[in-house]
Design a protein around this motif. Structure first.
Motif, PDB file in Angstrom:
ATOM      1  N   THR A  55       0.838  -1.200   0.000  1.00 21.42           N
ATOM      2  CA  THR A  55       0.000   0.000   0.000  1.00 21.42           C
ATOM      3  C   THR A  55       0.872   1.248   0.000  1.00 21.42           C
ATOM      4  O   THR A  55       0.586   2.209  -0.723  1.00 21.42           O
ATOM      5  CB  THR A  55      -0.956  -0.010   1.201  1.00 21.42           C
ATOM      6  N   GLN A  56       1.952   1.258   0.786  1.00 25.65           N
ATOM      7  CA  GLN A  56       2.852   2.415   0.817  1.00 25.65           C
ATOM      8  C   GLN A  56       3.491   2.640  -0.554  1.00 25.65           C
ATOM      9  O   GLN A  56       3.625   3.776  -1.002  1.00 25.65           O
ATOM     10  CB  GLN A  56       3.937   2.238   1.882  1.00 25.65           C
ATOM     11  N   VAL A  59       0.900   4.315  -2.734  1.00 25.45           N
ATOM     12  CA  VAL A  59       0.739   5.718  -2.340  1.00 25.45           C
ATOM     13  C   VAL A  59       1.915   6.538  -2.870  1.00 25.45           C
ATOM     14  O   VAL A  59       1.723   7.619  -3.443  1.00 25.45           O
ATOM     15  CB  VAL A  59       0.605   5.854  -0.806  1.00 25.45           C
ATOM     16  N   ASP A  62       1.483   7.030  -6.537  1.00 25.80           N
ATOM     17  CA  ASP A  62       0.396   7.962  -6.844  1.00 25.80           C
ATOM     18  C   ASP A  62       0.804   9.413  -6.579  1.00 25.80           C
ATOM     19  O   ASP A  62       0.423  10.315  -7.317  1.00 25.80           O
ATOM     20  CB  ASP A  62      -0.862   7.599  -6.052  1.00 25.80           C
ATOM     21  N   LEU A  68      -2.240  11.658  -6.590  1.00 25.89           N
ATOM     22  CA  LEU A  68      -2.568  11.946  -5.191  1.00 25.89           C
ATOM     23  C   LEU A  68      -1.702  13.127  -4.796  1.00 25.89           C
ATOM     24  O   LEU A  68      -0.489  13.110  -5.033  1.00 25.89           O
ATOM     25  CB  LEU A  68      -2.256  10.714  -4.325  1.00 25.89           C
ATOM     26  N   GLY A  73      -1.008  12.452   0.559  1.00 24.75           N
ATOM     27  CA  GLY A  73      -0.066  11.331   0.588  1.00 24.75           C
ATOM     28  C   GLY A  73       0.689  11.255   1.906  1.00 24.75           C
ATOM     29  O   GLY A  73       0.915  10.169   2.446  1.00 24.75           O
ATOM     30  N   PHE A  76      -1.714   9.908   4.527  1.00 21.68           N
ATOM     31  CA  PHE A  76      -1.915   8.479   4.292  1.00 21.68           C
ATOM     32  C   PHE A  76      -0.688   7.702   4.782  1.00 21.68           C
ATOM     33  O   PHE A  76      -0.807   6.693   5.474  1.00 21.68           O
ATOM     34  CB  PHE A  76      -2.142   8.248   2.795  1.00 21.68           C
ATOM     35  N   SER A  77       0.495   8.192   4.466  1.00 28.78           N
ATOM     36  CA  SER A  77       1.732   7.517   4.898  1.00 28.78           C
ATOM     37  C   SER A  77       1.841   7.481   6.420  1.00 28.78           C
ATOM     38  O   SER A  77       2.329   6.493   6.988  1.00 28.78           O
ATOM     39  CB  SER A  77       2.950   8.211   4.293  1.00 28.78           C
ATOM     40  N   LYS A 103      -6.941   2.660   4.155  1.00 28.26           N
ATOM     41  CA  LYS A 103      -7.299   2.519   2.745  1.00 28.26           C
ATOM     42  C   LYS A 103      -8.725   3.019   2.492  1.00 28.26           C
ATOM     43  O   LYS A 103      -8.989   3.700   1.501  1.00 28.26           O
ATOM     44  CB  LYS A 103      -7.140   1.054   2.308  1.00 28.26           C
ATOM     45  N   TYR A 106      -8.989   6.926   2.519  1.00 25.53           N
ATOM     46  CA  TYR A 106      -8.453   7.623   1.359  1.00 25.53           C
ATOM     47  C   TYR A 106      -8.978   7.065   0.034  1.00 25.53           C
ATOM     48  O   TYR A 106      -8.505   7.452  -1.030  1.00 25.53           O
ATOM     49  CB  TYR A 106      -6.916   7.606   1.395  1.00 25.53           C
ATOM     50  N   TYR A 108      -8.977   3.868  -1.174  1.00 23.46           N
ATOM     51  CA  TYR A 108      -8.230   2.776  -1.803  1.00 23.46           C
ATOM     52  C   TYR A 108      -8.867   1.464  -1.414  1.00 23.46           C
ATOM     53  O   TYR A 108      -9.478   1.342  -0.356  1.00 23.46           O
ATOM     54  CB  TYR A 108      -6.764   2.805  -1.356  1.00 23.46           C
TER      55      TYR A 108
END
Length: 109
Positions: A55-56, A59, A62, A68, A73, A76-77, A103, A106, A108
Motif C-alpha cells: 500500500t505504501q 501511495v 500515486d 494523489l 499522501g 496516508f503515509s 485505505k 483515502y 483505496y
C-alpha cells in the motif's frame, strides 16, 4: 479604361487571399505528456508487513505521478506507519485493521 479598372480591382481583391496561404508564425507548440517513471515491483508475501509495504508503494507512486497530492499522501503515509508499527510489534490483527481503515479513509481498496 474599364479593363484597367477591372484589372486593378481584381489585383486589390486578391491581396488578402495571398496572405491566407502563409503559415502562421506563432503557432503554439504541441504539448507532449510527461511519461511517468516505470513502477517499481510491489512487495510480495503474505501478512501485515508486505500488505502495508504494498500500500505504501502504491501511495508513493500515486504521489509521484500526481494522482494523489502531496499533503494527502503524507497523511496516508502517517496512517500506514501506525499500521507498520503495530505489525512490527506482532499485533497483526490490529495492523490489518489500521491498514483497512486507512485505505477506506483515502478511497483505496
Amino acid at each position: 479604361m474599364t479593363s484597367h479598372l477591372s484589372l486593378a480591382l481584381a489585383a486589390l481583391l486578391s491581396v488578402p487571399l495571398l496572405g491566407a496561404c502563409q503559415p502562421k508564425a506563432g503557432a503554439p507548440p504541441v504539448a507532449v505528456a510527461a511519461v511517468p517513471p516505470p513502477a517499481a515491483p510491489l512487495p510480495q508475501g503474505a501478512g501485515c508487513g508486505p500488505a502495508v509495504a504494498r500500500t505504501q508503494a502504491i501511495v508513493d507512486s500515486d504521489v509521484a505521478t500526481g494522482n494523489l497530492n502531496q499533503p494527502v499522501g503524507a497523511r496516508f503515509s502517517a496512517d500506514l506507519s501506525q499500521a507498520s508499527a503495530a505489525c512490527a510489534a506482532g499485533r497483526e490483527g490490529e495492523a490489518l485493521h489500521l491498514l483497512a481503515a486507512a485505505k477506506a479513509r483515502y478511497g483505496y481498496r
